[in-house]
Design a protein around this motif. Structure first.
Motif, PDB file in Angstrom:
ATOM      1  N   SER A  98     -40.766 -75.594 -10.589  1.00  0.00           N
ATOM      2  CA  SER A  98     -41.963 -75.570 -11.427  1.00  0.00           C
ATOM      3  C   SER A  98     -42.395 -76.964 -11.822  1.00  0.00           C
ATOM      4  O   SER A  98     -41.765 -77.958 -11.490  1.00  0.00           O
ATOM      5  N   LYS A  99     -43.473 -76.988 -12.594  1.00  0.00           N
ATOM      6  CA  LYS A  99     -43.957 -78.267 -13.101  1.00  0.00           C
ATOM      7  C   LYS A  99     -43.047 -78.830 -14.195  1.00  0.00           C
ATOM      8  O   LYS A  99     -43.244 -79.948 -14.641  1.00  0.00           O
ATOM      9  N   HIS A 144     -41.326 -82.307 -14.288  1.00  0.00           N
ATOM     10  CA  HIS A 144     -41.851 -83.577 -14.813  1.00  0.00           C
ATOM     11  C   HIS A 144     -40.809 -84.274 -15.677  1.00  0.00           C
ATOM     12  O   HIS A 144     -40.953 -85.450 -15.981  1.00  0.00           O
ATOM     13  N   ASP A 199     -48.744 -72.666 -15.471  1.00  0.00           N
ATOM     14  CA  ASP A 199     -48.917 -73.300 -16.769  1.00  0.00           C
ATOM     15  C   ASP A 199     -48.584 -72.307 -17.880  1.00  0.00           C
ATOM     16  O   ASP A 199     -47.948 -72.651 -18.867  1.00  0.00           O
TER      17      ASP A 199
END
Lengths: 329, 135
Positions: free
Chosen positions: A270-271, A274, A203
């Motif tokens: 990674s995120k 999204h 994050d």
């Protein structure tokens, strides 16, 4: 701790880029790393999306906030509880472009040690909107460094973005919006103890990396000017597969560029995925028509059925002899 | 049920959009062409050298022009002294464009190349164009 590790990684990246550009490894930082990053990005994104595509569509989960389509005389809400593709497209557009479900965000607080209070909380939504839209506009504005001639829509975009005509080079609204939004999003994670507890390395790292990208970009535009003619030569050269390495470009540019390459290469792991994943949110992209349409689970084994009609045919004579009533007669 | 078809269609659309610079450059075939600027100067003494070194001018000329504007308009300070003691009048049309009299081949080349549209010319005229009778 996780912020610390992210910061250390960013500092290391900064050192690598500055030392690399300082000792004249321009070919590595200007050609090899960007091409490698773009290749990792494209292959990684395609790989992950194809992997998602192989997963069966789940049973519809109607997490809705509107009246479902049922009887004609009951008014239904086709955006909040769509029953057809058009409604789903509408709901997806609201989600992707305006973060509709984040707009519903609420905050729970214990007031005076005893009262549990729920309230609307739009701050995350506002910060997210400011960040994502600024990022998109800044990304699109940068197309003037990738293509030649500069497209009309890029000129239009930067005219609108520099609407207030403050200073020279004219201040872009999105430049300061993105820095403000990133600062808010970062402080939000660090200052709220509950949020800090659940925040992970992945994050903090992209957040800090994007802060680095935005800061170096703003520095180059307004404070430490760089030779953008040479930079465009590099950019268009790369994206037309005839890489050119201009001389005498400020190391600050290579730092900015190296951060961007890191972000691009890190993206599929990674995120940040999204970006594609939001389109595959089952609670958003499936119409709420569970009762109208039968859902067949793709991994259900084929069940051998023996219908009553077949049963009656099989035992016709026996049943008749026993005097049982038969459908066929 | 599987949605592979729709997802792959979306993925292909994404790839087409994200590779826009590559095919746009391929179609136009102008990528990597550095703009060719004609640096017109006057060979009269004191006029064949710019007010600041060329590499500074290349990156920071807009700051200088803006600084000149503020100093002239707000403080009536019209003289600029270079490091080696030469004096210039702080003026875009009378000083900058006096030497660089070819806006099309000088200013516009780079500005157009990187998509910069300075608003100098919202107010200022180009003297050479004015003389030729071009509005």
């Amino acid at each position: 701790m996780k912020v610390g590790i992210s910061l250390v990684v960013i500092v290391l990246l900064t050192a690598i880029a500055l030392v690399g550009a300082g000792v004249g490894l321009n070919f590595v930082f200007g050609v090899i790393i960007p091409y490698a990053a773009i290749a990792i990005f494209l292959i990684g994104v395609v790989y992950r999306v194809l992997k998602w595509a192989k997963a069966p569509v789940p049973f519809r989960i109607p997490t809705t906030s509107g009246q479902q389509k049922s009887l004609d005389w009951i008014k239904n809400d086709n955006l909040e509880s769509p029953h057809n593709t058009l409604g789903v497209i509408g709901r997806m557009l609201l989600e992707v472009l305006f973060f509709r479900s984040l707009f519903r965000n609420t905050k729970t607080e214990l007031k005076d040690n005893s009262k549990l209070v729920y309230g609307s909380s739009k701050w995350l939504w506002a910060g997210g909107m400011a960040f994502h839209w600024s990022f998109l506009i800044i990304f699109l504005r940068h197309f003037k460094y990738f293509v030649q001639p500069t497209p009309k829509w890029v000129m239009l975009l930067q005219d609108v973005d520099s609407f207030f005509q403050i200073g020279l080079p004219i201040v872009y609204i999105t430049d300061f919006l993105i820095l403000a939004a990133l600062t808010f999003l970062f402080l939000r994670r660090v200052m709220d103890s509950r949020l800090r507890y659940m925040s992970l390395l992945n994050d903090y790292f992209p957040l800090l990396l994007i802060i680095g990208i935005a800061t170096t970009g703003v520095l180059m535009r307004y404070f430490i000017k760089v030779d953008i003619i040479s930079i465009k030569e590099l950019g268009t050269g790369l994206l037309s597969f005839h890489p050119i390495l201009p001389e005498g470009v400020n190391p600050l540019f290579y730092l900015h560029f190296f951060y961007v390459c890191t972000l691009i290469a890190y993206f599929p792991f990674s995120k940040l995925m999204h970006m594609g994943g939001v389109f595959l949110s089952p609670t958003r992209n499936l119409a709420n028509n569970n009762r109208a349409k039968r859902h067949i689970n793709p991994w259900n084994p084929e069940v051998k059925v023996h219908t009553y009609q077949e049963y009656e045919e099989e035992f016709h004579d026996v049943m008749k002899a026993a005097g049982l009533p038969l459908d066929k007669e | 049920m599987f949605d592979g078809g729709k997802i792959i269609t979306g993925l292909i659309i994404f790839l087409i959009i994200i590779t826009f610079p590559v095919w746009y450059n391929a179609v136009n075939g102008q990528a990597g062409e550095r703009p060719e600027i004609e640096i017109a100067t006057k060979d009269t003494p004191g006029k064949n050298e710019c007010v600041l070194p060329a590499d500074v001018m290349r990156t920071d000329h807009m700051d200088l022009v803006m600084q000149w504007r503020d100093e002239v308009v707000r403080h009536d300070d019209r003289t600029f002294k270079t490091e080696n003691g030469r004096e210039f009048t702080k003026s875009l049309t009378h000083t900058c464009l006096d030497c660089h009299s070819n806006k099309d081949a000088f200013c516009d080349q780079c500005h157009n190349y990187v998509g910069v549209d300075p608003y100098c010319w919202d107010c200022h005229i180009v003297p050479q164009d004015f003389e030729k009778g071009v509005k």
